[in-house]
Write a protein that holds these residues in place. Sequence first.
Motif, PDB file in Angstrom:
ATOM      1  N   LEU A  54       0.871  -1.166   0.000  1.00  0.00           N
ATOM      2  CA  LEU A  54       0.000   0.000   0.000  1.00  0.00           C
ATOM      3  C   LEU A  54       0.914   1.224   0.000  1.00  0.00           C
ATOM      4  O   LEU A  54       1.710   1.402   0.911  1.00  0.00           O
ATOM      5  N   VAL A  55       0.795   2.041  -1.039  1.00  0.00           N
ATOM      6  CA  VAL A  55       1.717   3.170  -1.164  1.00  0.00           C
ATOM      7  C   VAL A  55       0.934   4.476  -1.103  1.00  0.00           C
ATOM      8  O   VAL A  55      -0.045   4.664  -1.822  1.00  0.00           O
ATOM      9  N   GLU A  56       1.387   5.382  -0.238  1.00  0.00           N
ATOM     10  CA  GLU A  56       0.675   6.651  -0.041  1.00  0.00           C
ATOM     11  C   GLU A  56       1.386   7.791  -0.768  1.00  0.00           C
ATOM     12  O   GLU A  56       2.610   7.879  -0.744  1.00  0.00           O
ATOM     13  N   PHE A  57       0.601   8.648  -1.405  1.00  0.00           N
ATOM     14  CA  PHE A  57       1.170   9.787  -2.137  1.00  0.00           C
ATOM     15  C   PHE A  57       0.489  11.090  -1.755  1.00  0.00           C
ATOM     16  O   PHE A  57      -0.692  11.113  -1.427  1.00  0.00           O
ATOM     17  N   ASN A  58       1.265  12.170  -1.872  1.00  0.00           N
ATOM     18  CA  ASN A  58       0.690  13.483  -1.606  1.00  0.00           C
ATOM     19  C   ASN A  58       0.024  14.088  -2.830  1.00  0.00           C
ATOM     20  O   ASN A  58      -0.682  15.075  -2.727  1.00  0.00           O
ATOM     21  N   SER A  59       0.288  13.497  -4.009  1.00  0.00           N
ATOM     22  CA  SER A  59      -0.424  14.003  -5.183  1.00  0.00           C
ATOM     23  C   SER A  59      -0.693  12.866  -6.169  1.00  0.00           C
ATOM     24  O   SER A  59       0.067  11.889  -6.241  1.00  0.00           O
ATOM     25  N   ILE A  60      -1.792  12.989  -6.928  1.00  0.00           N
ATOM     26  CA  ILE A  60      -2.130  11.973  -7.909  1.00  0.00           C
ATOM     27  C   ILE A  60      -1.077  11.931  -9.009  1.00  0.00           C
ATOM     28  O   ILE A  60      -0.752  10.876  -9.538  1.00  0.00           O
ATOM     29  N   GLU A  61      -0.515  13.099  -9.340  1.00  0.00           N
ATOM     30  CA  GLU A  61       0.536  13.148 -10.362  1.00  0.00           C
ATOM     31  C   GLU A  61       1.696  12.231  -9.970  1.00  0.00           C
ATOM     32  O   GLU A  61       2.152  11.414 -10.774  1.00  0.00           O
ATOM     33  N   ASP A  62       2.155  12.390  -8.726  1.00  0.00           N
ATOM     34  CA  ASP A  62       3.257  11.540  -8.256  1.00  0.00           C
ATOM     35  C   ASP A  62       2.887  10.068  -8.421  1.00  0.00           C
ATOM     36  O   ASP A  62       3.684   9.260  -8.879  1.00  0.00           O
ATOM     37  N   ALA A  63       1.651   9.739  -8.031  1.00  0.00           N
ATOM     38  CA  ALA A  63       1.223   8.344  -8.073  1.00  0.00           C
ATOM     39  C   ALA A  63       1.267   7.814  -9.493  1.00  0.00           C
ATOM     40  O   ALA A  63       1.797   6.730  -9.753  1.00  0.00           O
ATOM     41  N   SER A  64       0.752   8.590 -10.449  1.00  0.00           N
ATOM     42  CA  SER A  64       0.690   8.010 -11.787  1.00  0.00           C
ATOM     43  C   SER A  64       2.051   8.010 -12.479  1.00  0.00           C
ATOM     44  O   SER A  64       2.332   7.131 -13.283  1.00  0.00           O
ATOM     45  N   GLN A  65       2.925   8.963 -12.100  1.00  0.00           N
ATOM     46  CA  GLN A  65       4.288   8.875 -12.645  1.00  0.00           C
ATOM     47  C   GLN A  65       4.999   7.637 -12.115  1.00  0.00           C
ATOM     48  O   GLN A  65       5.766   6.995 -12.819  1.00  0.00           O
ATOM     49  N   GLY A  96      -8.142   1.368   8.926  1.00  0.00           N
ATOM     50  CA  GLY A  96      -7.002   2.188   9.328  1.00  0.00           C
ATOM     51  C   GLY A  96      -6.258   2.784   8.149  1.00  0.00           C
ATOM     52  O   GLY A  96      -5.046   2.989   8.201  1.00  0.00           O
ATOM     53  N   LEU A  97      -6.955   3.057   7.050  1.00  0.00           N
ATOM     54  CA  LEU A  97      -6.307   3.687   5.890  1.00  0.00           C
ATOM     55  C   LEU A  97      -6.023   5.155   6.216  1.00  0.00           C
ATOM     56  O   LEU A  97      -6.764   5.786   6.956  1.00  0.00           O
ATOM     57  N   PRO A  98      -4.932   5.692   5.642  1.00  0.00           N
ATOM     58  CA  PRO A  98      -4.582   7.089   5.926  1.00  0.00           C
ATOM     59  C   PRO A  98      -5.615   8.029   5.290  1.00  0.00           C
ATOM     60  O   PRO A  98      -6.002   7.830   4.140  1.00  0.00           O
ATOM     61  N   LEU A  99      -6.043   9.043   6.051  1.00  0.00           N
ATOM     62  CA  LEU A  99      -7.091   9.925   5.537  1.00  0.00           C
ATOM     63  C   LEU A  99      -6.547  11.254   5.036  1.00  0.00           C
ATOM     64  O   LEU A  99      -7.277  12.075   4.509  1.00  0.00           O
ATOM     65  N   ASP A 100      -5.234  11.476   5.210  1.00  0.00           N
ATOM     66  CA  ASP A 100      -4.676  12.780   4.841  1.00  0.00           C
ATOM     67  C   ASP A 100      -3.803  12.702   3.596  1.00  0.00           C
ATOM     68  O   ASP A 100      -2.937  13.520   3.389  1.00  0.00           O
ATOM     69  N   VAL A 101      -4.012  11.658   2.764  1.00  0.00           N
ATOM     70  CA  VAL A 101      -3.208  11.577   1.540  1.00  0.00           C
ATOM     71  C   VAL A 101      -4.070  11.884   0.324  1.00  0.00           C
ATOM     72  O   VAL A 101      -5.291  11.776   0.376  1.00  0.00           O
TER      73      VAL A 101
END
Lengths: 428, 459
Positions: free
Chosen positions: B222-233, B266-271
């Motif tokens: 499970l990988v958390e990102f601060n932006s969708i752009e980062d995630a898709s790159q 318990g998934l992160p809610l601030d990402v």
Amino acid sequence: MSLPCNLTQPQENEYLNCIRCGLCLAVCPTYRVYKTETSSPRGRVALARKNLEGELELTPNLAEQMYACLDCLACNDICPVGIRPADLALEMRHVQEQIRPSGWKDTLFGELIAKPGRMKTATLPLRIYQSSGLRRLVYTLHLRRLLPARLRDLEGMLPHLPRRPLRRVLPEVTKAHSKSRYRVGFFLGCAQSLLFADESAATVRVLARNGCTVITPRDTVCCGMPAAGYGRMDLAKAHARFNIALFEKTETDVIVTDCATCGSKLKEYGQMLADEPEWVERAAAFSAKVRDISEFLMSIPLEKPAGRIEARVTYHDPCHLRRAQKVWQQPRALMQFIDGVDFVELPESDWCCGSAGSQLITHYETSLAVLERKMDNLKSTGAEMVASGCPGCQMQLTTGIKRRQMDVKVVHPIVLLDQAYAAEENSQ
Amino acid sequence: MNPTLIAELVKIVGKDAVLITPEDLAVYSYDGTFEEHCPDGVVLPTSTEQVSQVVKLAAREQIPVVTRGMASGLAAASVPFSGGIVLCLTRMDRLLELDQENAVVHVEVGIITADLQAEVEKKGLFYPPDPSSIRHSTIGGNIACNAGGPRCLKYGVTGDYVLGLTVVLADGQIIHTGGKVIKDVVGYDLTALFTGSEGTLGVITEALLRLTAKPKFARTALVEFNSIEDASQTVNAILKAGIVPATLELMDHTAISCIEEAMHLGLPLDVEAILLVETDGQEETGVTREIETAAEICTRHSARKVTVAKDETERQGLWKARRSVAPALARLAPNKLGEDITVPRSAIPEAVRRLKQVSAKHGLPIVIFGHAGDGNLHPNILFDKRDPQQWAKVEQMVAEEFAIALDLGGTLSGEHGVGTLKRPYLERALGPVSVEIQKRIKRSLDPQNILNPGKVLPD
Ligand SMILES: Cc1cc2nc3c(=O)[nH]c(=O)nc-3n(C[C@H](O)[C@H](O)[C@H](O)COP(=O)(O)OP(=O)(O)OC[C@H]3O[C@@H](n4cnc5c(N)ncnc54)[C@H](O)[C@@H]3O)c2cc1C
Ligand code: SF4
Ligand code: SF4
């Protein structure tokens, strides 16, 4: 076509957000038997909605779809949206009763079942049939062969009836064996008292042995489940009020029951009477005290039985215990607490057995078809005993075992513990 | 429906397999969308022969036949808008043969996909396609929609596993396509033609499906990102590194909070976004090495946190969460409209940006999740259909979503199909020539237009 407006009926938020994803079909026993949308939870929600919104009339056929539901709660549990199709089906039965009341239900649920004394009268013919030796005669002469298969199944489902209902035998106060540590109210259910008296007697013995002073009010009335099941929410509420008032007088710390169905209903009293200002708090206080026997025993220091039970045992989860009360680890732990017990898990242990109270009588084919799946699973375990803390499930499992001529004993988990204690006494 | 016809149907399939009460018709009026229309009758056959006779009857009477599985479809493809007969195949659910030697299974297509999967797994075999609706859809529906799922990235879609079909044609004739062979170039590929045809070209009754060996090991992160752009790159970086994860799933903020509310995992809610990455295979070391490499790449691409599931229970929990996203959204609004547009992978960040603009412009929330590995996104609009203003906006928004997909070189639907809902946009997506050819195919197979009329192709 729309319904009269002074009815107690489901609220819009109970069905509006059903997205018709169909996930509930996967777990619905009646869907899996008939494979029709009409016999599915999604179908029942749609029918309820269409009736409440005036698109469909509340025909006998529509009501029948609500009665064909086993109230096994599997759909409630799985719905990701939080729709509770099982509850809707029950509420729709109530709607129908308000529009088209069937008088016999007053007699049956208001009089016979509600009042323990009367129920005794109702089962009188049954008890005479058994104790007069008539049952033996029927067996020896193979008269049962002459009965249609259906009657034979029903007859085979009955346990040996006690000569007298337990309610009349059990003292109102049973003292703790040693120092009394808990003051426990025992809610003796109708089926337990009339059909499974031995089990409830065992429950009281085990409680007393573990430091409980057990108060068993003689005047308890039915928990209300049968009445609610037949659409008489009003009578169920009346039962609730009566039982609450009765137990308030006993001043007990907890209220224990050894019937899964009673337990689930008693725990619901708070919610059932939530809109009655005079009762809301009393009902909530009552419900908060209710524990299934296994739930209670596993929460106190329990005496380890020195006796052993040498048997391969499996366990069937009553819907009203596992899903309604989320109690499923405790009965397993209770049995594994006993030395010698070789516990095996039953595949799909929480799949409904098809009993649903009286479904074998009212929906014979469905009930049996659902039971078949349970029996296949039971067979795969190779168990000599199957335990289940619900009278309805026990009768249904017995029927299945007799039909397949299997050699498996049906027991209540509490009976095993009681026997383990007894085995120890015998050996001493 | 007229009584003689009912009697004839009863003669073919039996009394308990012909449903005509108003209650029955009402519940066979819908699928997994909010569309509905009652059929005139429902027939539940139990064999190919029965299907053939029912279709012959319908052809004689020129009555529409709408084939139905478990009605989990999301394109209103099995809603009988023209009335007629709903031919529901849920009682044709036998596993006819499991050929372990050739790793091929022969089934009646009414079987629930999860049941099929469980049966073949008992013998150590594996049927890879895994639509999220696996427990509440049929193989027939999966084939008719060419269903995909998270695992498609590595394993392909339903159609990649169909070796042969038994199909009842519009005049009631029975045809067998393909066979147990993996290679087959004799004649046109009719198996492929019926796959994805949404009940418009024939009624699929049996299927031969290819199986593989069940992967012995799987690891999920499970990988958390601060932006969708980062995630898709990151998705592109992982694939470029030569790793083919079994799945690469993307969820945006709203989707995450929605699941969390429903399931308390318990998934992160601030990402801003989460990627679910899974590697699998026959060898533990390889699988672990791959997930570790993937994790490193994620960290390098500014992932905020990477958590690898400790054990099978944790892993199952994550997947249960992913599967329940779509339905969990319904907690937020009475209706949701989920599309499944697909764009080239590199265009995901741009697609997401434009979708958010659409949402902001019309003032209705769009929740985004999807199969990032294949560029397949599920933007879900949340609304209340009873409010005519909202409904008007939704229709507008859907058109804009499709425009975004096409603009970015993508397509209308990656898995749900066209059905009724996407039909108005078909010509724009395919062009007039393609549409005309497809109409001719339809006409030659179903000249009377009785098989699922009014679906897929424009009039
Ligand atoms: C919560 C949820 C999650 C979903 N997730 C996914 C996903 O991950 N991937 C995905 O691809 N889809 C997904 N779907 C969509 C849907 O489940 C699939 O399209 C599925 O394949 C439909 O199967 P069904 O049996 O329900 O078919 P139905 O909905 O009954 O029918 C769908 C179409 O197939 C036709 N059809 C059905 N059976 C046959 C047959 N035997 N012969 C010819 N035509 C037939 C019907 O006429 C109709 O056009 C999801 C749906 C829901 C509700
Ligand atoms: S009741 Fe729940 S699980 Fe069933 S179809 Fe409706 S939303 Fe889906
Ligand atoms: S309670 Fe059980 S039988 Fe009734 S609709 Fe739900 S799953 Fe089906």
